[in-house]
Write a protein that holds these residues in place. Structure first.
Motif, short mmCIF file in Angstrom:
data_model
loop_
_atom_site.label_atom_id
_atom_site.label_comp_id
_atom_site.label_asym_id
_atom_site.label_seq_id
_atom_site.Cartn_x
_atom_site.Cartn_y
_atom_site.Cartn_z
N SER A 1 -0.02 15.37 78.05
CA SER A 1 0.10 16.62 77.64
C SER A 1 -0.31 17.14 76.32
CB SER A 1 1.62 17.14 77.67
OG SER A 1 2.02 18.36 77.47
N ALA A 2 -0.06 16.37 75.23
CA ALA A 2 -0.34 17.12 74.00
C ALA A 2 -2.05 16.87 73.68
CB ALA A 2 0.04 16.02 72.97
N GLU B 1 -3.98 20.02 72.57
CA GLU B 1 -4.92 20.00 71.49
C GLU B 1 -6.42 20.47 71.93
OE1 GLU B 1 -6.33 19.09 67.39
OE2 GLU B 1 -4.85 20.22 68.60
N SER B 2 -6.76 20.21 73.17
CA SER B 2 -8.24 20.34 73.52
C SER B 2 -8.44 22.03 73.82
CB SER B 2 -8.55 19.75 75.01
OG SER B 2 -9.73 20.06 75.29
N PHE C 1 1.12 18.46 68.60
CA PHE C 1 1.99 18.92 69.69
C PHE C 1 3.09 17.90 69.85
CE2 PHE C 1 -2.17 21.29 69.97
CZ PHE C 1 -1.31 22.77 70.21
N LEU C 2 3.43 16.82 69.05
CA LEU C 2 4.24 15.91 69.31
C LEU C 2 5.23 15.73 68.12
CD1 LEU C 2 1.98 12.98 70.99
CD2 LEU C 2 3.58 14.38 71.97
N THR D 1 -2.87 18.17 82.86
CA THR D 1 -2.05 16.85 82.36
C THR D 1 -2.08 15.70 83.35
OG1 THR D 1 -0.64 18.17 81.19
CG2 THR D 1 0.23 16.03 81.38
N THR D 2 -2.00 16.02 84.68
CA THR D 2 -2.03 14.90 85.79
C THR D 2 -3.39 14.37 85.76
OG1 THR D 2 -0.36 16.21 86.84
CG2 THR D 2 -1.86 14.78 88.23
N ALA D 3 -4.63 15.27 85.60
CA ALA D 3 -5.91 14.67 85.73
C ALA D 3 -5.84 13.59 84.49
CB ALA D 3 -7.02 15.70 85.73
N ILE D 4 -5.53 13.97 83.24
CA ILE D 4 -5.88 13.13 82.08
C ILE D 4 -4.94 11.84 82.29
CG2 ILE D 4 -5.25 12.97 79.72
CD1 ILE D 4 -8.02 14.68 80.47
#
Length: 435
Positions: A287-288, A292-293, A349-350, A381-384
């Motif tokens: 997610s982070a 960030e992207s 983001f963490l 997020t699921t794809a990454i």
């Protein structure tokens, strides 16, 4: 432009400069020279670029003083999409479109969740295929597969929808060029537009029944809500709403994934962290990485509004009817808000640090922000997470550095071909694919 607003610096790029640099580079240069508030363009056609986080705060506090400019309803996007969510003017039609769409782009929707999971696995298989494929096209196909079943049901093949969306892009660019010499009435009768409408009706029209049966896809929900059996004139609105959501869900989300992969390929150690988290059933790093992207390369570099009346901004009065550009791109890359802004650091983001709303605006802000924001974040997020769990990939040496620079058109995308070298986790196979 009033005499008071003339105190704001103005930049007047030549046509040659626009052709050479593009608007994004011109805006970056203008802000470096004159600060985060500057006019760009010739006197009567100038737009006011507001590139500071305080301007986002000002917009949120005074949103009723702005509206989304559609040039009296004659924009090409409105001509193509009719009364869709994307192009609708403020008022009854926009509120109806938003009300109908918001519940249908929930990432917890059974059909959309299924599409997100299946398309993530398809993405892995597509990138692992031994033949050389365009990663950009794969990303766009992935984005379409995420929503195709949930939006249009199982009757239409994703390839048919892909053909329709490609036709939309082609006609949109064609009409944008024609718009310079033709008025709205002539554009409405453009032969290319007529052909597109015929394709749209022949493809989506037969799916419209009005009762919905047991289906729960977006098109049927639109038809039920608009009660097209009793109000057949709403048929076109249902089709336009579906198309508008398809276009937004595919183009922006697909290019966002391409940027995610591009950044992640240059920082492969984050892939190991995603893989390790996934083993423990979490995906905080995935997610982070997505956020960030979106910070470093938001696909929407600017969003435009128009002042309804005179407004005082930073001590300068700007007149009614002023076109104002707010810029996620410039805010996200400002060292005042983001330490080392050009570095890819998902840890931002963490770290538990609360990020001010006005510092991170990849989906725009206010009541007209992206209605599918939560869905897009979940899909990405699921794809990454899925890809990093099964593959390791790096930027290939054959990728030219210039390819990584942004090109601002319909959205912000890499300028040239990007190559990745992929290796399956736990396997010895390796190959290169091309964006």
């Amino acid at each position: 432009m009033s005499s008071n607003s003339s105190a704001i610096a103005i930049v007047k790029p030549s046509a040659a400069k626009y052709a050479q640099l593009g608007f994004l580079k011109i805006a970056e240069s203008a802000c470096r020279q004159h600060g985060d508030k500057v006019w760009i363009g010739e006197e009567k056609a100038a737009v006011l670029l507001l590139a500071g986080a305080r301007h986002i705060r000002f917009f949120l506090e005074n949103e009723s003083s702005f509206h989304k400019e559609l040039e009296n309803g004659t924009s090409v996007r409105r001509l193509l999409l009719g009364q869709s969510l994307i192009t609708a003017r403020e008022g009854e039609e926009w509120y109806l479109a938003r009300k109908l769409t918001a519940p249908l782009v929930n990432p917890k929707s059974v059909l959309l969740k299924q599409g997100t999971q299946l398309s993530a696995q398809w993405l892995v298989e597509a990138l692992q295929a031994p033949e050389k494929n365009s990663v950009q096209e794969i990303c766009l196909q992935w984005a379409l597969m995420c929503v195709a079943h949930g939006f249009a049901g199982s009757t239409l093949d994703p390839m048919q929808l892909d053909s329709l969306i490609n036709h939309f892009r082609k006609i949109y660019l064609q009409l944008i060029i024609a718009e310079r010499t033709e008025d709205y009435a002539v554009l409405s009768q453009h032969p290319a537009l007529t052909a597109f409408r015929e394709e749209l009706e022949s493809m989506i029209g037969p799916l419209i029944t009005g009762d919905g049966g047991g289906n729960v896809d977006m098109l049927q929900r639109f038809c039920q809500a608009l009660d097209i059996n009793a109000h057949p004139q709403e048929r076109e609105r249902a089709i336009s709403l579906l198309l508008g959501n398809l276009i937004a869900s595919v183009d922006n989300t697909g290019i966002a994934l391409l940027w995610c992969l591009t950044h992640l390929s240059q920082h492969p150690h984050y892939q190991d962290q995603v893989r390790e988290e996934s083993r423990h059933g979490t995906r905080d790093m995935a997610s982070a990485i997505v956020k960030e992207s979106l910070r470093l390369t938001p696909v929407t570099a600017f969003f435009e509004r128009t002042t309804l009346g005179p407004l005082e901004i930073d001590g300068a009065v700007v007149p009614a009817g002023t076109k104002v550009l707010f810029s996620p791109w410039l805010i996200h890359r400002d060292a005042s808000y983001w330490p080392e802004p050009l570095s890819f650091r998902p840890e931002r983001f963490l770290e538990g640090r609360k990020i001010a709303r006005e510092h991170f605006v990849p989906f725009s802000v206010g009541k007209r922000n992206c209605v599918g924001m939560a869905l897009a974040l979940d899909q990405l997020t699921t794809a990454i997470e899925t890809l990093c769990s099964q593959c390791h990939f790096v930027l290939a040496p054959s990728t030219a550095p210039a390819a990584l620079t942004p090109l601002y058109g319909l959205n912000v995308m890499p300028r040239g071909a990007i190559c990745f070298t992929l290796e399956s986790v736990g396997k010895v196979t390796q190959h290169e694919c091309i964006a």
